[in-house]
Write a protein that holds these residues in place. Sequence first.
Motif, mmCIF file in Angstrom:
data_model
loop_
_atom_site.group_PDB
_atom_site.id
_atom_site.type_symbol
_atom_site.label_atom_id
_atom_site.label_comp_id
_atom_site.label_asym_id
_atom_site.label_seq_id
_atom_site.Cartn_x
_atom_site.Cartn_y
_atom_site.Cartn_z
ATOM 1 N N ALA A 180 -74.783 13.446 -20.293
ATOM 2 C CA ALA A 180 -75.509 12.123 -19.438
ATOM 3 C C ALA A 180 -76.780 13.097 -19.109
ATOM 4 O O ALA A 180 -76.999 14.234 -19.053
ATOM 5 N N ILE A 181 -77.895 12.209 -18.638
ATOM 6 C CA ILE A 181 -79.052 12.493 -18.087
ATOM 7 C C ILE A 181 -78.838 11.989 -16.640
ATOM 8 O O ILE A 181 -78.755 11.049 -16.336
ATOM 9 N N LEU A 182 -78.739 13.436 -15.713
ATOM 10 C CA LEU A 182 -78.840 12.759 -14.194
ATOM 11 C C LEU A 182 -80.067 12.853 -13.802
ATOM 12 O O LEU A 182 -80.823 13.942 -13.733
ATOM 13 N N VAL A 183 -80.557 11.633 -13.516
ATOM 14 C CA VAL A 183 -82.152 11.763 -12.859
ATOM 15 C C VAL A 183 -82.298 11.961 -11.560
ATOM 16 O O VAL A 183 -81.413 11.267 -10.528
ATOM 17 N N VAL A 184 -83.101 12.844 -10.987
ATOM 18 C CA VAL A 184 -83.163 13.221 -9.569
ATOM 19 C C VAL A 184 -84.519 12.999 -9.390
ATOM 20 O O VAL A 184 -85.614 13.637 -10.188
ATOM 21 N N ASP A 185 -85.126 12.552 -8.398
ATOM 22 C CA ASP A 185 -86.561 12.277 -7.881
ATOM 23 C C ASP A 185 -86.989 13.599 -7.316
ATOM 24 O O ASP A 185 -86.200 14.109 -6.246
ATOM 25 N N ILE A 186 -88.059 14.172 -7.704
ATOM 26 C CA ILE A 186 -88.418 15.404 -7.369
ATOM 27 C C ILE A 186 -89.121 15.287 -5.843
ATOM 28 O O ILE A 186 -89.123 16.158 -5.191
ATOM 29 N N MET A 187 -89.642 14.160 -5.356
ATOM 30 C CA MET A 187 -90.057 14.008 -4.157
ATOM 31 C C MET A 187 -88.800 13.582 -3.096
ATOM 32 O O MET A 187 -89.065 13.937 -1.841
ATOM 33 N N HIS A 188 -87.700 13.467 -3.512
ATOM 34 C CA HIS A 188 -86.440 12.981 -2.656
ATOM 35 C C HIS A 188 -85.359 14.009 -2.751
ATOM 36 O O HIS A 188 -84.406 13.823 -1.782
ATOM 37 N N GLY A 189 -85.259 14.613 -3.747
ATOM 38 C CA GLY A 189 -83.853 15.497 -4.023
ATOM 39 C C GLY A 189 -82.899 14.693 -4.087
ATOM 40 O O GLY A 189 -82.888 13.474 -4.705
ATOM 41 N N LEU A 190 -81.581 15.425 -3.969
ATOM 42 C CA LEU A 190 -80.571 14.569 -4.044
ATOM 43 C C LEU A 190 -80.152 13.491 -3.163
ATOM 44 O O LEU A 190 -80.594 13.598 -1.953
ATOM 45 N N LEU B 139 -85.525 16.146 -13.502
ATOM 46 C CA LEU B 139 -86.151 16.252 -12.054
ATOM 47 C C LEU B 139 -87.434 15.471 -12.517
ATOM 48 O O LEU B 139 -88.669 15.890 -12.797
ATOM 49 N N ASN B 140 -87.413 14.330 -11.995
ATOM 50 C CA ASN B 140 -88.382 13.231 -12.389
ATOM 51 C C ASN B 140 -89.507 13.043 -11.378
ATOM 52 O O ASN B 140 -89.337 13.443 -10.365
ATOM 53 N N LYS B 141 -90.655 12.469 -11.999
ATOM 54 C CA LYS B 141 -91.800 12.113 -10.893
ATOM 55 C C LYS B 141 -92.477 13.307 -10.513
ATOM 56 O O LYS B 141 -93.195 13.414 -9.580
ATOM 57 N N VAL B 142 -92.599 14.282 -11.534
ATOM 58 C CA VAL B 142 -93.642 15.405 -11.099
ATOM 59 C C VAL B 142 -94.942 15.171 -10.990
ATOM 60 O O VAL B 142 -95.646 15.952 -10.319
ATOM 61 N N ASP B 143 -95.308 13.955 -11.779
ATOM 62 C CA ASP B 143 -96.899 13.686 -11.473
ATOM 63 C C ASP B 143 -97.264 13.057 -10.214
ATOM 64 O O ASP B 143 -98.396 13.302 -9.911
ATOM 65 N N ARG B 144 -96.089 13.020 -9.237
ATOM 66 C CA ARG B 144 -96.374 12.705 -8.127
ATOM 67 C C ARG B 144 -96.634 13.739 -7.071
ATOM 68 O O ARG B 144 -97.187 13.580 -6.023
ATOM 69 N N LEU B 145 -96.573 15.052 -7.702
ATOM 70 C CA LEU B 145 -96.976 16.258 -6.831
ATOM 71 C C LEU B 145 -98.388 16.316 -6.541
ATOM 72 O O LEU B 145 -99.244 15.880 -7.508
ATOM 73 N N TYR B 146 -98.716 16.465 -5.433
ATOM 74 C CA TYR B 146 -100.298 16.524 -5.040
ATOM 75 C C TYR B 146 -101.358 17.087 -5.785
ATOM 76 O O TYR B 146 -100.854 18.311 -6.255
ATOM 77 N N ASP B 147 -102.075 16.355 -6.403
ATOM 78 C CA ASP B 147 -103.233 17.065 -7.238
ATOM 79 C C ASP B 147 -102.841 17.448 -8.676
ATOM 80 O O ASP B 147 -103.250 18.242 -9.128
ATOM 81 N N PHE C 11 -94.739 22.506 -6.453
ATOM 82 C CA PHE C 11 -93.471 22.424 -7.764
ATOM 83 C C PHE C 11 -92.341 23.381 -7.374
ATOM 84 O O PHE C 11 -91.251 23.046 -7.287
ATOM 85 N N ASN C 12 -92.613 24.912 -7.269
ATOM 86 C CA ASN C 12 -91.491 25.816 -7.038
ATOM 87 C C ASN C 12 -90.684 25.534 -5.871
ATOM 88 O O ASN C 12 -89.527 25.698 -5.699
ATOM 89 N N ARG C 13 -91.371 25.314 -4.739
ATOM 90 C CA ARG C 13 -90.797 25.072 -3.559
ATOM 91 C C ARG C 13 -89.845 23.676 -3.855
ATOM 92 O O ARG C 13 -88.695 23.796 -3.248
ATOM 93 N N ARG C 14 -90.323 22.736 -4.505
ATOM 94 C CA ARG C 14 -89.353 21.644 -4.387
ATOM 95 C C ARG C 14 -87.977 21.849 -5.362
ATOM 96 O O ARG C 14 -86.970 21.670 -5.356
ATOM 97 N N VAL C 15 -88.529 22.524 -6.452
ATOM 98 C CA VAL C 15 -87.452 22.964 -7.611
ATOM 99 C C VAL C 15 -86.233 23.890 -6.740
ATOM 100 O O VAL C 15 -85.338 23.560 -7.000
ATOM 101 N N THR C 16 -86.854 24.691 -6.006
ATOM 102 C CA THR C 16 -85.788 25.747 -5.111
ATOM 103 C C THR C 16 -85.064 24.665 -4.489
ATOM 104 O O THR C 16 -83.684 24.954 -4.009
ATOM 105 N N TYR C 17 -85.591 23.870 -3.550
ATOM 106 C CA TYR C 17 -84.885 22.863 -2.569
ATOM 107 C C TYR C 17 -83.819 22.269 -3.212
ATOM 108 O O TYR C 17 -82.756 22.221 -2.924
#
Length: 355
Positions: free
Chosen positions: A106-116, A138-146, A170-176
């Motif tokens: 399965a692909i489990l989709v998570v919004d990088i801006m929202h987390g779990l 970990l989707n919507k990486v394009d929404r990271l500022y800039d 990016f790293n902060r959100r991934v770590t979260y």
Amino acid sequence: VPKSDASPKQSEDLRSPICCIMGHVDTGKTKLLDCIRGTNVQEGEAGGITQQIGATYFPAANIRERTKELKADATLKVPGLLVIDTPGHESFTNLRSRGSGLCDIAILVVDIMHGLEPQTIESLNLLKMRKTEFIIALNKVDRLYDWKARRNSPIGMTLKKQTKDVLSEFNRRVTYVITQFKEQGLNTELYYKNKEMGETFSIVPTSAVTGEGIPDLLLLLVQWTQKTMVEKLTFSDEVQCTVLEVKVIEGLGTTIDVVLVNGVLHEGDQIVGPIVTTIRALLTPHPMKEIRVKGAYMQHKEIKAAQGIKIAAQGLEHAIAGTSIYVVGPDDDLEDIKEAAKEDMQSVMSRIDKS
Ligand code: GDP
């Protein structure tokens, strides 16, 4: 209906792995599938909600073409990838193939801006319960500022182009997100840093809008399944086939959309589901289109797994999604198979009643 004798070419003796997409609403499941498929089903649907179940088959050639920038030794042993578009977890619980999960991965989709989110956790629990392997998008990486987009790029190449600030965000959100998964008792890591796949689940950063990370996701899906699931993916003579949907189609009567998980189906096969009947037609949509997209179907004399297929036959009115279709072989006892079909139907019905 145009005729074709095409059954998908099998390389070695492996069938295509079957993949489901799961996750919280609005994380981009539909968009991700569209992006992989290169079509636009989502825009045509009310509120973008996925209301039907479909399957898309991706031939190996397509996957090879799209992953070539990764320059991985993409030795594809599987003939392709079959992706099921799962609208929600209910259908997922009912859809299984004789005791095991319908999907290999399965692909489990998570919004990088929202987390779990709540449904991420529900999906996670289902996956654990069914012991289904999965990869996190970990989707919507394009929404990271800039964020500077590089269309359809492998994620590594696009990350190299980002500024320090974007990378640190990016790293902060991934770590979260990794911490959140840890709280659910799961080890996760960015896939290119993951040294213990199998114990640690892989995260692939993606954007369904720019296509970034999609090559990585496709390659990982195929490489991981063909490496670790050889036994499960080995082509068998025994038919494993699960009903996805029962539909009336003009000119065809009541048909069933099925996923042929393993084995071969032939026109004229005697099958047992709700009743004993004979396959009148085996139909598929054209390659790269989804089963629910309208248009001419291709008719086949035989079809090898794994494929999403529409079956036309008499007496399919009482078929139920989630049940198995059994094929009567020359040495089989029809009464035994009828009994197995009946038990299967009752177990699916009792699960529907409970939910
Ligand atoms: P689903 O409910 O999980 O199937 O989510 P959808 O695919 O319908 O997407 C929900 C919303 O998020 C839509 O407006 C999409 O256009 C948007 N979306 C999905 N993926 C991405 C992405 O990678 N980047 C951006 N910026 N928006 C996305």
